[in-house]
Scaffold this active site. Structure first.
Site, PDB file in Angstrom:
ATOM      1  CD  GLN A 176       3.564   5.767   2.547  1.00  0.00           C
ATOM      2  OE1 GLN A 176       2.571   5.287   2.036  1.00  0.00           O
ATOM      3  NE2 GLN A 176       4.534   5.022   3.050  1.00  0.00           N
ATOM      4  CB  CYS A 184       5.380   2.027   7.190  1.00  0.00           C
ATOM      5  SG  CYS A 184       4.966   3.524   6.282  1.00  0.00           S
ATOM      6  CG  LEU A 185       6.553   0.786   1.091  1.00  0.00           C
ATOM      7  CD1 LEU A 185       5.919   1.166  -0.247  1.00  0.00           C
ATOM      8  CD2 LEU A 185       7.638  -0.267   0.900  1.00  0.00           C
ATOM      9  CG  HIS A 193       0.778   6.895   5.464  1.00  0.00           C
ATOM     10  ND1 HIS A 193       1.948   7.328   6.058  1.00  0.00           N
ATOM     11  CD2 HIS A 193       0.939   5.569   5.247  1.00  0.00           C
ATOM     12  CE1 HIS A 193       2.765   6.288   6.196  1.00  0.00           C
ATOM     13  NE2 HIS A 193       2.181   5.204   5.724  1.00  0.00           N
ATOM     14  CG  HIS A 206      -0.398   1.447   7.418  1.00  0.00           C
ATOM     15  ND1 HIS A 206       0.559   1.013   8.319  1.00  0.00           N
ATOM     16  CD2 HIS A 206       0.278   2.180   6.494  1.00  0.00           C
ATOM     17  CE1 HIS A 206       1.739   1.490   7.954  1.00  0.00           C
ATOM     18  NE2 HIS A 206       1.606   2.186   6.845  1.00  0.00           N
ATOM     19  CD  GLU A 207      -0.942   2.548   2.887  1.00  0.00           C
ATOM     20  OE1 GLU A 207      -0.417   3.683   2.807  1.00  0.00           O
ATOM     21  OE2 GLU A 207      -0.275   1.518   3.106  1.00  0.00           O
ATOM     22  N   GLY A 235       0.829  -1.195   0.000  1.00  0.00           N
ATOM     23  CA  GLY A 235       0.000   0.000   0.000  1.00  0.00           C
ATOM     24  C   GLY A 235       0.864   1.244   0.000  1.00  0.00           C
TER      25      GLY A 235
END
Ligand code: NI
Length: 169
Positions: free
Chosen positions: A51, A92-93, A138, A134-135, A46
């Site tokens: 991000q 997380c990226l 962000h 989660h997204e 995701g």
């Protein structure tokens, strides 16, 4: 194909609150295409626009094994959350190499626009539900490590800053 660079925690730009997308137009289609390229390149499941330093409410997700089933959520809003929640191990990226437990609803219903600008409601459970929560965090400027204890969070910040200094050399 355009792979965008991903902001790394604790970059303050990750704390910005995303604005709603005003029109699902060619610019947004290009952003979504680039975000998919970036997510697949980074082997993530995701990615939120935040991000890649675009502060508009756009998310791409793909939890399929084959990496060929992308879900695009524009202006997502949670319209239902399950009474039950559970602790889920997340990564997380933007926080590479860090995994820890976060409490999430077991299931959610999310209303969003798709790439055609049509409203749809996605009923998600298990990994997909966790990923959506989660997204969406962000987009509110919240990285998952903000749920951890201050002690853990500070350790992660120190580790990330050190890694970024070493990368910059
Ligand atoms: Ni993330």
């Amino acid at each position: 194909m355009a792979v965008l660079s991903i902001l790394c925690y604790p970059d303050p730009r990750l704390e910005k609150i995303a604005k709603p997308v005003a029109a699902v137009d060619a610019r947004i289609a290009q952003l979504v295409a680039d975000m998919k390229d970036t997510m697949y390149d980074a082997k993530g499941i995701g990615l939120a626009a935040t991000q890649v330093d675009v502060h508009e409410r756009v998310i791409v997700i793909d939890i399929s094994e084959e990496r060929d089933d992308p879900l695009v959520l524009i202006n997502p809003e949670l319209v239902w959350t399950s009474p039950a929640s559970h602790l889920n191990e997340e990564g997380c990226l933007s926080v590479p190499g860090i995994y820890d437990g976060v409490q999430r609803f077991d299931a959610v219903h999310v209303r969003a626009l798709d790439l055609d600008g049509k409203v749809r409601v996605v009923e998600a459970e298990a990994l997909l539900a966790v990923c959506i929560q989660h997204e969406m965090d962000h987009l509110q400027g919240k990285v998952f490590v903000e749920y951890l204890s201050p002690l853990k969070r500070n350790r992660i910040k120190t580790k990330m800053r050190k890694a970024q200094r070493e990368d910059a050399r």
